[in-house]
Design a protein around this motif. Structure first.
Motif, PDB file in Angstrom:
ATOM      1  N   ALA A   1      -1.808  -8.253  -9.656  1.00  0.00           N
ATOM      2  CA  ALA A   1      -2.779  -7.448  -8.920  1.00  0.00           C
ATOM      3  C   ALA A   1      -4.182  -7.999  -9.044  1.00  0.00           C
ATOM      4  O   ALA A   1      -4.588  -8.521 -10.091  1.00  0.00           O
ATOM      5  N   GLN A   2      -4.918  -7.894  -7.948  1.00  0.00           N
ATOM      6  CA  GLN A   2      -6.320  -8.309  -7.872  1.00  0.00           C
ATOM      7  C   GLN A   2      -7.127  -7.052  -7.520  1.00  0.00           C
ATOM      8  O   GLN A   2      -6.556  -6.045  -7.138  1.00  0.00           O
ATOM      9  N   PRO A   3      -8.444  -7.132  -7.674  1.00  0.00           N
ATOM     10  CA  PRO A   3      -9.252  -5.934  -7.342  1.00  0.00           C
ATOM     11  C   PRO A   3      -8.971  -5.394  -5.932  1.00  0.00           C
ATOM     12  O   PRO A   3      -8.947  -4.183  -5.731  1.00  0.00           O
ATOM     13  N   ARG A   4      -8.732  -6.285  -4.999  1.00  0.00           N
ATOM     14  CA  ARG A   4      -8.527  -5.851  -3.618  1.00  0.00           C
ATOM     15  C   ARG A   4      -7.318  -4.932  -3.490  1.00  0.00           C
ATOM     16  O   ARG A   4      -7.280  -4.036  -2.649  1.00  0.00           O
ATOM     17  N   CYS A   5      -6.300  -5.155  -4.357  1.00  0.00           N
ATOM     18  CA  CYS A   5      -5.061  -4.387  -4.277  1.00  0.00           C
ATOM     19  C   CYS A   5      -5.299  -2.903  -4.525  1.00  0.00           C
ATOM     20  O   CYS A   5      -4.561  -2.052  -4.060  1.00  0.00           O
ATOM     21  N   ALA A   6      -6.314  -2.565  -5.304  1.00  0.00           N
ATOM     22  CA  ALA A   6      -6.583  -1.173  -5.614  1.00  0.00           C
ATOM     23  C   ALA A   6      -7.374  -0.488  -4.508  1.00  0.00           C
ATOM     24  O   ALA A   6      -7.471   0.728  -4.474  1.00  0.00           O
ATOM     25  N   GLU A   7      -7.947  -1.300  -3.619  1.00  0.00           N
ATOM     26  CA  GLU A   7      -8.848  -0.723  -2.617  1.00  0.00           C
ATOM     27  C   GLU A   7      -8.213  -0.615  -1.251  1.00  0.00           C
ATOM     28  O   GLU A   7      -8.397   0.376  -0.547  1.00  0.00           O
ATOM     29  N   GLU A   8      -7.481  -1.645  -0.873  1.00  0.00           N
ATOM     30  CA  GLU A   8      -7.007  -1.708   0.506  1.00  0.00           C
ATOM     31  C   GLU A   8      -5.489  -1.717   0.518  1.00  0.00           C
ATOM     32  O   GLU A   8      -4.867  -2.472  -0.228  1.00  0.00           O
ATOM     33  N   ARG A   9      -4.880  -0.833   1.338  1.00  0.00           N
ATOM     34  CA  ARG A   9      -3.421  -0.805   1.387  1.00  0.00           C
ATOM     35  C   ARG A   9      -2.923  -1.955   2.265  1.00  0.00           C
ATOM     36  O   ARG A   9      -3.337  -2.075   3.421  1.00  0.00           O
TER      37      ARG A   9
ATOM     38  N   CYS B   1       1.992  -7.044   1.183  1.00  0.00           N
ATOM     39  CA  CYS B   1       1.307  -7.463  -0.042  1.00  0.00           C
ATOM     40  C   CYS B   1       0.149  -8.370   0.351  1.00  0.00           C
ATOM     41  O   CYS B   1       0.267  -9.179   1.259  1.00  0.00           O
ATOM     42  N   HIS B   2      -0.977  -8.185  -0.322  1.00  0.00           N
ATOM     43  CA  HIS B   2      -2.123  -9.056  -0.036  1.00  0.00           C
ATOM     44  C   HIS B   2      -1.890 -10.459  -0.570  1.00  0.00           C
ATOM     45  O   HIS B   2      -2.377 -11.436  -0.031  1.00  0.00           O
ATOM     46  N   PHE B   3      -1.168 -10.522  -1.648  1.00  0.00           N
ATOM     47  CA  PHE B   3      -0.963 -11.831  -2.286  1.00  0.00           C
ATOM     48  C   PHE B   3       0.517 -12.091  -2.504  1.00  0.00           C
ATOM     49  O   PHE B   3       0.995 -12.088  -3.649  1.00  0.00           O
ATOM     50  N   PRO B   4       1.277 -12.252  -1.412  1.00  0.00           N
ATOM     51  CA  PRO B   4       2.716 -12.457  -1.571  1.00  0.00           C
ATOM     52  C   PRO B   4       2.996 -13.735  -2.364  1.00  0.00           C
ATOM     53  O   PRO B   4       2.188 -14.672  -2.346  1.00  0.00           O
ATOM     54  N   ILE B   5       4.128 -13.722  -3.035  1.00  0.00           N
ATOM     55  CA  ILE B   5       4.521 -14.898  -3.790  1.00  0.00           C
ATOM     56  C   ILE B   5       4.913 -15.974  -2.787  1.00  0.00           C
ATOM     57  O   ILE B   5       5.792 -15.749  -1.958  1.00  0.00           O
TER      58      ILE B   5
ATOM     59  N   GLY C   1      -4.896   2.087  -2.281  1.00  0.00           N
ATOM     60  CA  GLY C   1      -4.552   0.673  -2.135  1.00  0.00           C
ATOM     61  C   GLY C   1      -3.061   0.474  -2.090  1.00  0.00           C
ATOM     62  O   GLY C   1      -2.327   1.289  -1.551  1.00  0.00           O
ATOM     63  N   CYS C   2      -2.617  -0.623  -2.696  1.00  0.00           N
ATOM     64  CA  CYS C   2      -1.186  -0.896  -2.737  1.00  0.00           C
ATOM     65  C   CYS C   2      -0.536   0.047  -3.741  1.00  0.00           C
ATOM     66  O   CYS C   2      -1.000   0.150  -4.883  1.00  0.00           O
ATOM     67  N   PRO C   3       0.523   0.750  -3.366  1.00  0.00           N
ATOM     68  CA  PRO C   3       1.105   1.710  -4.317  1.00  0.00           C
ATOM     69  C   PRO C   3       1.647   1.052  -5.582  1.00  0.00           C
ATOM     70  O   PRO C   3       1.788   1.700  -6.602  1.00  0.00           O
ATOM     71  N   PHE C   4       1.916  -0.242  -5.517  1.00  0.00           N
ATOM     72  CA  PHE C   4       2.513  -0.926  -6.669  1.00  0.00           C
ATOM     73  C   PHE C   4       1.454  -1.508  -7.612  1.00  0.00           C
ATOM     74  O   PHE C   4       1.774  -1.904  -8.725  1.00  0.00           O
ATOM     75  N   HIS C   5       0.174  -1.519  -7.194  1.00  0.00           N
ATOM     76  CA  HIS C   5      -0.808  -2.304  -7.960  1.00  0.00           C
ATOM     77  C   HIS C   5      -0.935  -1.896  -9.427  1.00  0.00           C
ATOM     78  O   HIS C   5      -1.130  -2.758 -10.277  1.00  0.00           O
ATOM     79  N   PRO C   6      -0.754  -0.576  -9.788  1.00  0.00           N
ATOM     80  CA  PRO C   6      -0.916  -0.290 -11.224  1.00  0.00           C
ATOM     81  C   PRO C   6       0.149  -0.954 -12.092  1.00  0.00           C
ATOM     82  O   PRO C   6      -0.047  -1.116 -13.292  1.00  0.00           O
ATOM     83  N   ARG C   7       1.246  -1.353 -11.495  1.00  0.00           N
ATOM     84  CA  ARG C   7       2.330  -1.938 -12.286  1.00  0.00           C
ATOM     85  C   ARG C   7       2.479  -3.436 -12.034  1.00  0.00           C
ATOM     86  O   ARG C   7       3.381  -4.062 -12.584  1.00  0.00           O
ATOM     87  N   CYS C   8       1.620  -3.977 -11.183  1.00  0.00           N
ATOM     88  CA  CYS C   8       1.836  -5.347 -10.715  1.00  0.00           C
ATOM     89  C   CYS C   8       1.110  -6.353 -11.613  1.00  0.00           C
ATOM     90  O   CYS C   8      -0.054  -6.165 -11.967  1.00  0.00           O
TER      91      CYS C   8
END
Lengths: 327, 307
Positions: free
Chosen positions: A294-302, A315-319, A284-291
């Protein structure tokens, strides 16, 4: 805008006995004439690796793919001889550690002159005369005497100026500065940065400023590219990026910087966890473990780098710009 | 550089003085004397002999006399080679020992440095493994094994070179000794060069040189090689002294009339003057080769000159 340097889907990987190391993944960026781009990221984010690949200076076991064009001429995978003619002439680079980056046994003036002798076929006598002018341009005091001195007789700041003089000798269109001030005292840092700024203006030279220091970027860069785990996570103008970061990583980086205008009681916010080692592959997103967002989708889809509301962000959920205000 | 050179040179004379003085007294500590043999001499004759050579005088007087002679270039008479002075013995043997020693060092640098550089540039290739394998052999095999082996192959089987012996003005007698003597030095220099060049090639200033767009040859010869030779040069000082003075084995294997045998025979015979003469000469050679190495070092690395 015509790009002086266009990096396209650049990847650098090493096959080691302990597994594959992905240092740079699919990095693209463009630098226009006379522009300064800041390349920001933590240690190991792949900043230096990406630009060493562009220069053709990586270790022989590095596997490089993708493209990098300097004024339309492909640099990667070209004939080493043709690349050498560009390197040091049109495309120059200065490095982090001025204490060890100069040859200890060659006089400073000759190290500068050598570039001219090799690329412009100048005579040594003329090249040394030009070296003197270059030293004066980079504001080395007592330049005539410095010419015949050895690197160990110069201070760190002086040596970095000499490195800059070497890089500028052949009037490059593009200068890559890899953490040029990291090894220097704060006051010397400021001097070197303002020198780089002035030289850029005077010569219309493009500058890629690799740094982990957003303060440095704020003072010098027009555009910023933020790298995380070898990938571009956000890119944009320095104004927008510093004011309204769209990627949670960029926002976190900004929050973790000390600010002179913040109240003393306000704590600095560190980013939790560690950046991933380039050996491990984070799904998924390389940053999700520290974000924090983060939402579940972040761990699955880059997330891919896409343009949203004036920002390039992966980012799936940009600010959103509305609450991108740093409070 | 001049100040550095003068500083180094001025250190040589006091060092030599200390070596001579210490050796003079230490030799006398060993039991026995030049005239003690299996068949004991009648005490009167022994006393006469000792008086003739001044051995009956107090040690300090003997020391003063010896040093005076030394200043005049006189090493004194040999106690055992009765018709010769030590000066004559050394003058006969030293040219041969010096020739093969210096030739061996010269050959070793000429072959060892390029071999090591080649191994470094072609790291982990067949040529690297080949050169390093040879280097291990060269270091591990003692010269008293290699020497006779060479004599056997080139002298007896192929018959192209003399097995042993020496005739003035005939360099073919020196080829095998020089090669045998040089072999371990070549091997060691190749290993040193390889290791240090690999390190220098990874250094930041070599990256700068490449970033300047210099050709690989220019990077190697102008930027990398000189710093990489520092360990080789510091090895070369003691190595030259060792090769020139330590060619005893080679000289006996190939039957060369060098000076190596004098040191051993002199020590066994308690031939005080001969041993002292050899120590003075070898000490001077050792100091001189280290001095040259120091000066080369200063030339290679400007940082050394200012310390």
């Amino acid at each position: 805008m015509t790009a002086i340097l266009a990096v396209d889907a650049l990847s650098v990987r090493y096959e080691t006995p302990d597994g594959v190391v992905n240092a740079v993944n699919d990095v693209s960026l463009e630098i226009a004439a006379g522009e300064c781009i800041g390349v920001v990221g933590e240690s190991g984010a792949g900043k230096s690796q990406a630009f060493l690949a562009v220069m053709g200076l990586l270790a022989p076991n590095a596997k490089v793919s993708g493209g990098a064009k300097l004024r339309g001429r492909e640099l990667l995978g070209t004939d080493p001889r043709a690349l050498r003619e560009l390197r040091g002439a049109e495309l120059a680079m200065i490095f982090q550690d001025p204490m060890t980056s100069l040859a200890p046994h060659i006089k400073v003036g000759d190290q500068i002159a050598e570039t001219l002798v090799v690329h412009k076929r100048t005579s040594w006598r003329d090249a040394r005369a030009q070296a003197l002018k270059l030293l004066e341009q980079v504001q080395v005091t007592d330049a005539a005497r410095r010419l015949t001195q050895y690197p160990h007789e110069l201070s760190g700041g002086m040596r970095q100026r000499v490195m800059i003089a070497i890089a500028l000798a052949c009037d490059p269109v593009m200068l890559i500065a890899d953490e040029p001030t990291t090894a220097l005292d704060v006051s010397v840092q400021a001097q070197i940065l303002s020198l780089l700024k002035r030289l850029m203006r005077e010569r219309g030279m493009a500058l890629a400023l690799i740094t982990h220091d957003l303060g440095v970027v704020a003072g010098l860069a027009d555009h910023v590219t933020v790298l995380y785990a070898g990938r571009v996570v956000e890119a944009g103008t320095v104004r927008r990026l510093l004011k309204q970061p769209a990627h949670p990583y960029t926002a976190a980086l900004l929050r973790s910087m000390p600010r002179i205008d913040a109240s003393v009681s306000e704590p600095l916010v560190a980013i939790r966890g560690q950046p991933p080692s380039p050996r491990e592959l984070v799904g998924g997103c390389p940053f999700h473990p520290r974000c924090d967002l983060a939402q579940p989708r972040c761990a699955e889809e880059r997330p891919t780098l896409r343009s949203t509301a004036g920002a390039m962000v992966a980012c799936h959920f940009p600010i959103a710009a509305s609450h991108g205000d740093l409070s | 550089m001049l100040r550095y050179a003068l500083q180094r040179i001025s250190g040589v004379i006091p060092t030599l003085f200390v070596i001579i003085t210490a050796s003079f007294f230490v030799i006398r500590l060993a039991p026995g004397g030049p005239f003690d043999e299996e068949q004991t001499l009648p005490p009167e004759i022994k006393a006469n002999l000792e008086a003739a050579y001044g051995l009956d005088q107090p040690l300090l007087v003997q020391y003063g006399r010896y040093m005076r002679g030394l200043l005049a270039g006189d090493f004194g008479p040999s106690f055992k080679f009765k018709d010769f002075s030590v000066t004559e013995l050394i003058a006969q043997g030293l040219p041969i020992s010096l020739t093969i020693g210096l030739a061996a060092v010269f050959v070793a640098v000429l072959i060892g440095v390029p071999l090591g550089a080649l191994a470094a540039l072609r790291r982990n290739s067949a040529s690297d493994y080949g050169i390093m394998g040879f280097a291990v052999l060269g270091i591990a095999l003692p010269s008293f094994v290699i020497g006779p082996l060479f004599a056997l192959i080139f002298g007896l089987y192929l018959g192209v070179l003399p097995v042993a012996g020496y005739e003035t003005g005939q360099p073919k007698y020196l080829i095998l000794p020089v090669v045998t003597l040089a072999l371990p030095v070549i091997a060691y220099i190749a290993r040193l060069t390889r290791g240090s060049l690999l390190e220098v090639l990874r250094s930041n200033f070599v990256r700068t040189a490449r970033a300047k767009g210099l050709s690989p040859l220019r990077v190697l010869f102008r930027h990398a090689l000189r710093p990489a030779l520092l360990p080789v040069v510091s090895y070369l000082g003691p190595a030259t002294a060792f090769v020139v003075t330590g060619s005893l084995v080679i000289e006996s294997v190939f039957g060369l009339p060098g000076t190596g045998r004098y040191l051993v025979q002199g020590a066994i015979n308690r031939d005080y003057t001969l041993v002292m003469g050899m120590i003075v000469v070898y000490g001077a050679i050792t100091l001189l080769s280290n001095l040259i190495a120091d000066l080369l070092y200063g030339w290679l690395d400007p940082r050394v000159r200012y310390d």
